[in-house]
Design a protein around this motif. Structure first.
Motif, PDB file in Angstrom:
ATOM      1  N   ILE A   5       0.856  -1.193   0.000  1.00  0.00           N
ATOM      2  CA  ILE A   5       0.000   0.000   0.000  1.00  0.00           C
ATOM      3  C   ILE A   5       0.887   1.237   0.000  1.00  0.00           C
ATOM      4  CG2 ILE A   5      -1.767   1.278   1.300  1.00  0.00           C
ATOM      5  CD1 ILE A   5      -2.722  -1.433   2.386  1.00  0.00           C
ATOM      6  N   LEU A   6       0.626   2.146  -0.947  1.00  0.00           N
ATOM      7  CA  LEU A   6       1.394   3.402  -1.050  1.00  0.00           C
ATOM      8  C   LEU A   6       0.550   4.538  -0.490  1.00  0.00           C
ATOM      9  CD1 LEU A   6       2.840   1.504  -3.040  1.00  0.00           C
ATOM     10  CD2 LEU A   6       3.107   3.449  -4.571  1.00  0.00           C
ATOM     11  N   THR A   7       1.088   5.228   0.513  1.00  0.00           N
ATOM     12  CA  THR A   7       0.315   6.260   1.203  1.00  0.00           C
ATOM     13  C   THR A   7       1.246   7.345   1.730  1.00  0.00           C
ATOM     14  OG1 THR A   7      -1.087   6.633   3.155  1.00  0.00           O
ATOM     15  CG2 THR A   7       0.436   4.810   3.311  1.00  0.00           C
ATOM     16  N   LEU A   8       0.667   8.498   2.038  1.00  0.00           N
ATOM     17  CA  LEU A   8       1.435   9.539   2.742  1.00  0.00           C
ATOM     18  C   LEU A   8       1.157   9.461   4.240  1.00  0.00           C
ATOM     19  CD1 LEU A   8       0.988  12.656   0.441  1.00  0.00           C
ATOM     20  CD2 LEU A   8       3.067  11.323   0.822  1.00  0.00           C
ATOM     21  N   PHE A   9       0.228   8.590   4.631  1.00  0.00           N
ATOM     22  CA  PHE A   9      -0.180   8.501   6.037  1.00  0.00           C
ATOM     23  C   PHE A   9      -0.114   7.064   6.547  1.00  0.00           C
ATOM     24  CE2 PHE A   9      -2.130  12.125   4.004  1.00  0.00           C
ATOM     25  CZ  PHE A   9      -1.720  13.149   4.841  1.00  0.00           C
ATOM     26  N   PRO A  10       1.098   6.498   6.599  1.00  0.00           N
ATOM     27  CA  PRO A  10       1.228   5.079   6.987  1.00  0.00           C
ATOM     28  C   PRO A  10       0.651   4.790   8.372  1.00  0.00           C
ATOM     29  CG  PRO A  10       3.388   6.148   6.859  1.00  0.00           C
ATOM     30  CD  PRO A  10       2.397   7.118   6.294  1.00  0.00           C
ATOM     31  N   GLU A  11       0.683   5.793   9.244  1.00  0.00           N
ATOM     32  CA  GLU A  11       0.214   5.526  10.613  1.00  0.00           C
ATOM     33  C   GLU A  11      -1.291   5.274  10.692  1.00  0.00           C
ATOM     34  OE1 GLU A  11       1.978   8.556  13.058  1.00  0.00           O
ATOM     35  OE2 GLU A  11       3.949   7.718  12.547  1.00  0.00           O
ATOM     36  N   MET A  12      -2.014   5.705   9.643  1.00  0.00           N
ATOM     37  CA  MET A  12      -3.455   5.416   9.651  1.00  0.00           C
ATOM     38  C   MET A  12      -3.719   3.908   9.649  1.00  0.00           C
ATOM     39  SD  MET A  12      -5.192   8.201   7.115  1.00  0.00           S
ATOM     40  CE  MET A  12      -6.872   7.619   7.322  1.00  0.00           C
ATOM     41  N   PHE A  13      -2.723   3.143   9.183  1.00  0.00           N
ATOM     42  CA  PHE A  13      -2.935   1.700   9.063  1.00  0.00           C
ATOM     43  C   PHE A  13      -2.542   0.935  10.332  1.00  0.00           C
ATOM     44  CE2 PHE A  13      -2.669   3.385   4.822  1.00  0.00           C
ATOM     45  CZ  PHE A  13      -3.663   2.698   4.137  1.00  0.00           C
ATOM     46  N   THR A  14      -1.942   1.675  11.303  1.00  0.00           N
ATOM     47  CA  THR A  14      -1.520   1.022  12.544  1.00  0.00           C
ATOM     48  C   THR A  14      -2.741   0.390  13.197  1.00  0.00           C
ATOM     49  OG1 THR A  14      -0.007   2.865  12.755  1.00  0.00           O
ATOM     50  CG2 THR A  14      -0.166   1.414  14.656  1.00  0.00           C
ATOM     51  N   LYS A  80      -0.635  -6.292  -9.801  1.00  0.00           N
ATOM     52  CA  LYS A  80      -1.771  -5.542 -10.335  1.00  0.00           C
ATOM     53  C   LYS A  80      -1.788  -4.225  -9.560  1.00  0.00           C
ATOM     54  CE  LYS A  80      -6.419  -6.102 -11.828  1.00  0.00           C
ATOM     55  NZ  LYS A  80      -6.530  -6.772 -13.088  1.00  0.00           N
ATOM     56  N   VAL A  81      -1.716  -3.106 -10.305  1.00  0.00           N
ATOM     57  CA  VAL A  81      -1.614  -1.793  -9.648  1.00  0.00           C
ATOM     58  C   VAL A  81      -2.988  -1.130  -9.636  1.00  0.00           C
ATOM     59  CG1 VAL A  81      -0.399   0.411  -9.602  1.00  0.00           C
ATOM     60  CG2 VAL A  81       0.762  -1.621 -10.514  1.00  0.00           C
ATOM     61  N   ILE A  82      -3.435  -0.774  -8.437  1.00  0.00           N
ATOM     62  CA  ILE A  82      -4.782  -0.202  -8.261  1.00  0.00           C
ATOM     63  C   ILE A  82      -4.666   1.207  -7.700  1.00  0.00           C
ATOM     64  CG2 ILE A  82      -6.955  -0.432  -6.973  1.00  0.00           C
ATOM     65  CD1 ILE A  82      -6.326  -3.466  -6.837  1.00  0.00           C
ATOM     66  N   LEU A  83      -5.416   2.121  -8.307  1.00  0.00           N
ATOM     67  CA  LEU A  83      -5.475   3.492  -7.804  1.00  0.00           C
ATOM     68  C   LEU A  83      -6.853   3.714  -7.193  1.00  0.00           C
ATOM     69  CD1 LEU A  83      -4.114   6.340  -7.733  1.00  0.00           C
ATOM     70  CD2 LEU A  83      -5.174   6.764  -9.957  1.00  0.00           C
ATOM     71  N   ILE A 108      -2.543   2.226  -4.518  1.00  0.00           N
ATOM     72  CA  ILE A 108      -2.078   3.614  -4.352  1.00  0.00           C
ATOM     73  C   ILE A 108      -3.220   4.447  -3.774  1.00  0.00           C
ATOM     74  CG2 ILE A 108      -1.110   5.642  -5.509  1.00  0.00           C
ATOM     75  CD1 ILE A 108      -0.257   3.766  -7.827  1.00  0.00           C
ATOM     76  N   CYS A 109      -2.947   5.106  -2.639  1.00  0.00           N
ATOM     77  CA  CYS A 109      -3.952   5.973  -2.023  1.00  0.00           C
ATOM     78  C   CYS A 109      -3.738   7.401  -2.511  1.00  0.00           C
ATOM     79  CB  CYS A 109      -3.811   5.962  -0.502  1.00  0.00           C
ATOM     80  SG  CYS A 109      -3.856   4.307   0.202  1.00  0.00           S
ATOM     81  N   GLY A 110      -4.725   7.931  -3.236  1.00  0.00           N
ATOM     82  CA  GLY A 110      -4.667   9.326  -3.665  1.00  0.00           C
ATOM     83  C   GLY A 110      -4.923  10.237  -2.468  1.00  0.00           C
ATOM     84  N   HIS A 111      -4.570  11.507  -2.599  1.00  0.00           N
ATOM     85  CA  HIS A 111      -4.826  12.450  -1.509  1.00  0.00           C
ATOM     86  C   HIS A 111      -4.933  13.870  -2.025  1.00  0.00           C
ATOM     87  CE1 HIS A 111      -5.328  12.612   2.806  1.00  0.00           C
ATOM     88  NE2 HIS A 111      -5.149  11.319   2.780  1.00  0.00           N
ATOM     89  N   TYR A 112      -5.277  14.772  -1.137  1.00  0.00           N
ATOM     90  CA  TYR A 112      -5.422  16.187  -1.455  1.00  0.00           C
ATOM     91  C   TYR A 112      -6.392  16.391  -2.612  1.00  0.00           C
ATOM     92  CZ  TYR A 112      -1.234  16.255   1.414  1.00  0.00           C
ATOM     93  OH  TYR A 112      -0.345  16.060   2.410  1.00  0.00           O
ATOM     94  N   GLU A 113      -6.104  17.346  -3.473  1.00  0.00           N
ATOM     95  CA  GLU A 113      -7.049  17.715  -4.535  1.00  0.00           C
ATOM     96  C   GLU A 113      -7.018  16.744  -5.709  1.00  0.00           C
ATOM     97  OE1 GLU A 113      -8.981  20.169  -3.660  1.00  0.00           O
ATOM     98  OE2 GLU A 113      -7.705  20.395  -1.886  1.00  0.00           O
ATOM     99  N   GLY A 114      -5.957  15.935  -5.774  1.00  0.00           N
ATOM    100  CA  GLY A 114      -5.874  15.014  -6.900  1.00  0.00           C
ATOM    101  C   GLY A 114      -4.441  14.640  -7.180  1.00  0.00           C
ATOM    102  N   PHE A 115      -4.217  14.067  -8.361  1.00  0.00           N
ATOM    103  CA  PHE A 115      -2.867  13.636  -8.704  1.00  0.00           C
ATOM    104  C   PHE A 115      -2.632  13.906 -10.175  1.00  0.00           C
ATOM    105  CE2 PHE A 115      -5.960  10.333  -8.375  1.00  0.00           C
ATOM    106  CZ  PHE A 115      -6.026   9.908  -9.690  1.00  0.00           C
ATOM    107  N   ASP A 116      -1.376  13.968 -10.533  1.00  0.00           N
ATOM    108  CA  ASP A 116      -1.002  14.195 -11.925  1.00  0.00           C
ATOM    109  C   ASP A 116      -1.598  13.088 -12.793  1.00  0.00           C
ATOM    110  OD1 ASP A 116       0.622  14.096 -14.396  1.00  0.00           O
ATOM    111  OD2 ASP A 116       1.792  15.670 -13.392  1.00  0.00           O
ATOM    112  N   GLU A 117      -2.277  13.500 -13.859  1.00  0.00           N
ATOM    113  CA  GLU A 117      -2.972  12.548 -14.742  1.00  0.00           C
ATOM    114  C   GLU A 117      -2.039  11.441 -15.244  1.00  0.00           C
ATOM    115  OE1 GLU A 117      -6.135  12.481 -15.281  1.00  0.00           O
ATOM    116  OE2 GLU A 117      -6.188  11.024 -16.922  1.00  0.00           O
TER     117      GLU A 117
END
Ligand code: ADE
Length: 222
Positions: A5-14, A80-83, A108-117
């Protein structure tokens, strides 16, 4: 199965993956789950992972580089890559069964307003868990992991998910009861105490249909 899992908030998964069925599945070696902070992959000297959108507009947009590099470092031929985004395909029980057959999921966990297309160029599937907008893909990632891991062979007794909602002709679950027989003047339906298995089966089927008609008539239309 392996899940990254790719995230900016790994601690949420604790704790979330260290309880109940998922904990047991990990201990049994049915699943390995790894959380990656994609900020660790940024080459920016200020550890930036997002920037302002080209063309203007408010909010910040997740940049390609940290996510591309993180995915490249863990991806294999079996991945298999999932967004996760609100604009993905609606997540249904059928998707859970399909994903449970995969060997390696990268989520991949998106965040904020969005991500580069251009991030869409490295994904195999974009999933939404419902028609509402959450602050990020972390909670949806937990939903995916939970719904998939419980289906892995040997994780829970096979019978328990053959019987459940959505598996058998898209009907909702029938009501179940346990002891005591009467609680606050509410009684367990007589038929369940009868010992007549044919009648019980018929009652459950009818209750499933009745509940589905009442709560989810759209499922019956299918
Ligand atoms: N990120 C924000 N909202 C979401 C949703 N409904 N499904 C998946 N990812 C999301």
């Amino acid at each position: 199965m392996k899940i990254d899992i790719l995230t900016l908030f790994p601690e949420m998964f604790t704790n979330v993956f260290d309880e109940s069925i998922i904990k047991r599945a990990k201990e049994m070696g049915k699943v390995q789950i790894q959380i990656h902070n994609f900020r660790d992959y940024t080459t920016d000297s200020h550890n930036k992972v997002d920037d302002t959108p080209y063309g203007g507009g408010c909010g910040m947009v997740l940049m390609c580089q940290p996510i591309f590099d993180c995915v490249e470092s863990i991806k294999t031929d079996e991945s298999k890559v999932i967004l996760l985004t609100p604009s993905g395909v609606p997540y249904k029980q059928k998707n859970c069964y399909d994903l449970a057959k995969e060997k390696h999921l990268i989520i991949i966990c998106g965040h904020y307003e969005g991500f580069d297309e251009r991030i869409r160029s490295i994904i195999d599937m974009e999933i939404s868990i419902g028609d509402y907008v959450l602050t990020g893909g972390e909670i949806p990632a937990m939903v995916l992991v939970d719904s998939i891991v419980r289906l892995l062979p040997g994780v829970i007794k096979d019978q328990s998910h053959i019987e459940e909602s959505f598996q058998d002709n898209m009907l909702l679950d029938y009501p179940t009861y346990t002891k005591p027989r009467v609680y606050k003047n509410m009684e367990v339906p007589e038929v369940l105490l009868s010992g007549d298995h044919k009648k019980i089966e018929e009652y459950r089927k009818n209750e499933s249909i009745r509940k589905t008609k009442e709560i989810r008539p759209d499922l019956l239309e299918k």
